[in-house]
Scaffold this motif. Structure first.
Motif, short mmCIF file in Angstrom:
data_model
loop_
_atom_site.label_atom_id
_atom_site.label_comp_id
_atom_site.label_asym_id
_atom_site.label_seq_id
_atom_site.Cartn_x
_atom_site.Cartn_y
_atom_site.Cartn_z
N VAL A 24 0.96 -1.03 -0.05
CA VAL A 24 -0.11 -0.09 0.02
C VAL A 24 0.82 1.19 0.16
O VAL A 24 1.74 1.21 0.79
N LEU A 37 2.04 -5.62 2.84
CA LEU A 37 0.95 -6.34 3.64
C LEU A 37 1.10 -7.91 3.79
O LEU A 37 2.23 -8.27 3.13
N VAL A 43 -6.64 -5.88 0.89
CA VAL A 43 -6.88 -4.35 1.06
C VAL A 43 -7.72 -4.00 -0.42
O VAL A 43 -7.04 -4.35 -1.30
N VAL A 50 -10.41 3.23 1.95
CA VAL A 50 -9.55 2.20 2.09
C VAL A 50 -10.16 1.12 3.06
O VAL A 50 -10.34 1.57 4.10
N VAL A 52 -10.23 -2.65 4.59
CA VAL A 52 -9.31 -3.92 4.84
C VAL A 52 -10.18 -4.96 5.23
O VAL A 52 -11.19 -4.84 6.06
N THR A 68 -3.57 -3.91 10.66
CA THR A 68 -3.42 -3.26 9.12
C THR A 68 -4.11 -2.02 9.10
O THR A 68 -3.48 -1.12 8.40
N ARG A 69 -5.26 -2.21 9.41
CA ARG A 69 -6.03 -0.91 9.26
C ARG A 69 -5.58 0.43 10.21
O ARG A 69 -5.52 1.41 9.67
N ILE A 72 -2.59 1.58 8.16
CA ILE A 72 -3.21 2.43 7.15
C ILE A 72 -3.32 3.77 7.43
O ILE A 72 -3.18 4.75 6.77
#
Length: 177
Positions: A24, A37, A43, A50, A52, A68-69, A72
């Motif tokens: 990303v 990732l 994603v 965006v 996830v 991960t969210r 980001i």
């Protein structure tokens, strides 16, 4: 179900988020950040959001979903507004100043401490007793601030040392006669 991961990350105006393979990339006025990732999440970039999603229902996928969210979200915030940490230096003769690309700290040692400023970080000293660390990468800003603080952490008796501006130092009572 992740309470953090289920909400999409809003992308503000002036920030572009792209998916290049399993990476990303977020670009904004303060620079460009990349995130590789894991295989546990998917994603999707849809318009100005965006999203996830976990790839499975196993524990690792659910764990990495929210993580991960959040990563980001930190990238998007970093390239649009940036992050900063302010530190205060307390103690007689303790001070900081910028000399070229080095932060010079006088912290009561027999020598001055020179800290080379890493790429992507901006350090300013508005007063000799305040240090402000700014940058787009949240992890790097926190790491640089922690390294500066580690040169002379605050001590509990007089509170001398380098501390964050919102940090509370629990003070101890000195010895009694």
């Amino acid at each position: 179900m992740s309470r953090v991961g289920k909400y999409p990350v809003p992308v503000p105006a002036g920030v572009q988020v792209a998916l290049q393979g399993r990476t990303v990339v977020a670009k904004g006025k303060l620079g460009e950040l990349k995130l590789d990732l894991t295989d546990a999440v998917d994603v999707k970039v849809e318009g100005s959001e965006v999203a996830v999603a976990p790839r499975g229902s196993d524990r690792r996928a659910r764990t990495m979903w929210g993580t991960t969210r959040s990563l980001i979200q930190g990238m998007v915030t970093g390239v649009s507004t940036g992050f900063s940490k302010t530190m205060e230096i307390t103690g007689t003769g303790y001070r900081a100043a910028m000399q070229g690309n080095d932060l010079v700290l006088n912290l009561g040692y027999s020598h001055e401490v020179r800290y080379p400023v890493p790429k992507g970080i901006k350090i300013t000293c508005e007063k000799p007793t305040t240090v402000k660390v700014e940058g787009a990468d949240k992890r790097q800003v926190g790491q640089v601030a922690a390294e500066i603080r580690a040169y002379r952490g605050p001590e509990p008796y007089k509170g001398k040392g380098v501390r964050y501006d919102n940090e509370v130092i629990l003070r101890k009572e000195g010895k009694k006669k």
